[in-house]
Write an enzyme that holds these catalytic residues in place. Structure first.
Site, PDB file in Angstrom:
ATOM      1  N   LYS A   1       0.858  -1.189   0.000  1.00  0.00           N
ATOM      2  CA  LYS A   1       0.000   0.000   0.000  1.00  0.00           C
ATOM      3  C   LYS A   1       0.892   1.237   0.000  1.00  0.00           C
ATOM      4  O   LYS A   1       1.941   1.252   0.675  1.00  0.00           O
ATOM      5  CB  LYS A   1      -0.871  -0.031   1.256  1.00  0.00           C
ATOM      6  CG  LYS A   1      -1.843   1.138   1.388  1.00  0.00           C
ATOM      7  CD  LYS A   1      -2.662   1.001   2.666  1.00  0.00           C
ATOM      8  CE  LYS A   1      -3.679   2.109   2.819  1.00  0.00           C
ATOM      9  NZ  LYS A   1      -4.443   2.010   4.081  1.00  0.00           N
TER      10      LYS A   1
ATOM     11  N   SER B   1      -9.470   1.946   3.410  1.00  0.00           N
ATOM     12  CA  SER B   1      -8.680   2.698   2.471  1.00  0.00           C
ATOM     13  C   SER B   1      -7.702   1.837   1.653  1.00  0.00           C
ATOM     14  O   SER B   1      -7.208   2.287   0.622  1.00  0.00           O
ATOM     15  CB  SER B   1      -7.896   3.767   3.233  1.00  0.00           C
ATOM     16  OG  SER B   1      -6.993   3.171   4.143  1.00  0.00           O
TER      17      SER B   1
ATOM     18  N   SER C   1      -9.370  -0.313   7.648  1.00  0.00           N
ATOM     19  CA  SER C   1      -8.881  -0.224   6.267  1.00  0.00           C
ATOM     20  C   SER C   1      -8.281  -1.484   5.687  1.00  0.00           C
ATOM     21  O   SER C   1      -8.013  -1.535   4.491  1.00  0.00           O
ATOM     22  CB  SER C   1      -7.851   0.891   6.147  1.00  0.00           C
ATOM     23  OG  SER C   1      -8.527   2.103   6.012  1.00  0.00           O
TER      24      SER C   1
HETATM   25  N1  GLN Z   1     -12.583   4.284   6.952  1.00  0.00           N
HETATM   26  C1  GLN Z   1     -11.841   4.669   8.118  1.00  0.00           C
HETATM   27  C2  GLN Z   1     -11.405   6.101   7.990  1.00  0.00           C
HETATM   28  O1  GLN Z   1     -11.646   6.683   6.987  1.00  0.00           O
HETATM   29  C3  GLN Z   1     -10.702   3.751   8.329  1.00  0.00           C
HETATM   30  C4  GLN Z   1      -9.467   4.168   7.672  1.00  0.00           C
HETATM   31  C5  GLN Z   1      -8.289   3.319   8.003  1.00  0.00           C
HETATM   32  O2  GLN Z   1      -8.398   2.299   8.677  1.00  0.00           O
HETATM   33  N2  GLN Z   1      -7.144   3.789   7.576  1.00  0.00           N
HETATM   34  O3  GLN Z   1     -10.853   6.647   8.903  1.00  0.00           O
END
Ligand code: GLN
Length: 478
Positions: A77, A152, A176
């Site tokens: 990532k 994400s 994420s």
């Molecule tokens: N969807 C969550 C956020 O936007 C989780 C993001 C993540 O785990 N990096 O904060």
């Protein structure tokens, strides 16, 4: 023809001379090319990966013992530092930035002879649940390209879903890794807070962030975790606890596990009725198999999303203050600007809408007049959640829940409603708020044709039991 199932099988095939690392890399490069439309990779290191594969093939032929991840074709990532490679957090603000060192997790993969095939698309600074916040365009779900892959770490999940690499590393601050794993029908593990070093991981919310792993099997996740976990002199938040040899201890004969699920989670009106029904049916099956599975109250469910978004935005507003046009990457082309104007122009042009929203929100909840009303309150809720987790793990070994309340939604469906988008994280943020590990297991299929997962959580640093149970659940489900 090359086929991939598990690292173990791949290693056997390498040793029997049935395949080579070069063949594996060529196979994945071809797959990535064929699936370019999915936008999973921001960059593919073709020549570098092939050279490394050839070198590994040669070493193996000369009798050198294989590293634990010998020739394992890996995606990263775009938030993990990989020395001498671009790093952008899918943001324009890091334009032109090249990593100057390896993240500890990446370093450890490389030491065990993994091959990094490329850098994977994600939501900008890991903020999002659909991968639509990337400055480089959304990633598409390989099962239905009109749908999101989740976020994400969308690119990392789709890479496993579509067979573009063997394993991917992502990051999980509030879901994420688990949420996109759910949407894509693959496995996604978020280890305990403090299990894997975050050195070299671009910080979003430092008291939540954790490096996570995507793969096709529990065995692969166990092996990768074993390699990347453990104490690191570059990250003082990592636990000194020894790292078990997860991959060699996955079978146990324990049948008496006690499992809890939150009644409020299954009664949540936002939960898709099919997800509810299939999760309940699975619980019945577990009970029939002799597991103790009990409903427990969780009255704080409605508070966890606000708590999560107050605390993470507060931490993000501080973490992202370093991107100012002076130290890294992009600088706005403002003529004759004073320093404040330069900061403003750089940050307005360099950060996308969602990142700006979160910096503003975080700055607001930390500001003098509102600190106690929001930040302090949220910290108090976090304490209550920790108490709840401790109480529960006194009585139970695991907590299970759906990973996400719905299956993958359509591209664009929630982009105008950030709160709707935030609700996709309702079941995953708990693990990050209290620091425990969680995994999403792809064991269900919705009548709409899309996969969805079961989330399993254990107490902190109890990844071994979590992986063992996961392995059993995967067998039960198949
Ligand atoms: N969807 C969550 C956020 O936007 C989780 C993001 C993540 O785990 N990096 O904060």
């Amino acid at each position: 023809m090359f086929r991939y199932s598990t690292i173990k099988d791949y290693h056997n095939a390498l040793q029997n001379g049935q395949t080579t690392c070069v063949e594996a890399v060529l196979f994945f490069i071809d797959a990535i090319r064929k699936h370019e439309r999915l936008n999973a990779f921001l960059e593919v290191y073709e020549t570098e990966a092939l050279d490394r594969a050839a070198a590994l093939d040669k070493e193996r032929a000369s009798g050198k013992p294989m590293g634990k991840l010998h020739g394992v074709v890996t995606g990263l990532k775009d938030v993990l530092s990989h020395k001498d490679h671009k790093l952008s957090a899918s943001s324009r603000i890091l334009d032109g930035f090249t990593a100057i060192y390896n993240a500890t997790a990446v370093e450890r993969l490389l030491q065990e002879e993994a091959i990094v095939i490329g850098r994977q698309n994600c939501d900008e600074f890991a903020m999002g649940s659909s991968n639509e916040n990337s400055a480089f365009g959304p990633v598409k779900n390989a099962l239905d390209e009109t749908r999101v892959p989740g976020g994400s770490s969308g690119g990392s999940a789709v890479s496993i879903q579509a067979g573009l690499c063997m394993i991917s590393l992502g990051s999980d601050t509030g879901g994420s890794v688990r949420q996109p794993a759910d949407f894509c029908g693959v496995l996604g593990l978020k280890p305990s807070y403090g299990r894997v070093s975050r050195y070299g991981l671009i910080a979003y919310a430092s008291s939540f962030d954790q490096v996570g792993i995507f793969g096709r099997s529990v065995d692969d996740l166990a092996l990768v975790l074993e390699v990347i976990a453990g104490a690191d002199e570059f990250d003082s938040t990592v636990s000194q606890q020894p790292v078990p040899k997860y991959s060699q201890q996955l079978s146990d004969d324990q049948k008496t596990y006690r499992i809890a699920y939150f009644s409020e989670a299954l009664e949540n009106p936002g939960l898709d009725p099919q997800i509810k029904a299939q999760t309940e049916a699975f619980i019945k099956r577990l009970t029939a198999l002799g597991y103790t599975v009990e409903a427990v109250d969780f009255q704080l469910l409605d508070y966890i999303i606000p708590t999560y978004y107050i605390l993470t935005t507060a931490e993000a507003s501080s973490n992202l203050s370093r991107f100012d046009g002076v130290k890294f990457g992009f600088r706005a082309a403002e003529k004759n600007a004073d320093l404040t104007e330069l900061y403003k122009a750089t940050r307005s042009q360099g950060f996308g809408k969602e990142v700006q929203r979160r910096i503003l929100l975080g700055t607001f909840v930390l500001s003098a007049g509102y600190f106690d009303a929001y930040f302090t309150k949220a910290q108090q809720v976090r304490r209550l959640l920790m108490d709840k987790a401790n109480e529960l793990f006194g009585k139970y070994d695991f907590i299970i829940s759906p990973t996400v309340p719905a299956t993958a939604f359509s591209l664009g469906e929630k982009t105008n409603d950030p709160v709707e988008m935030f609700l996709a994280d309702i079941y995953t943020v708990f693990a990050n708020l209290v620091g425990i590990p969680g995994i999403s297991l792809p064991i269900f299929r919705h009548p709409n044709g899309l996969p969805f997962g079961l989330q399993v959580m254990s107490s902190q640093y109890n990844e071994l039991s979590l992986l063992r149970l996961s392995k059993k659940f995967m067998l039960i489900a198949n």
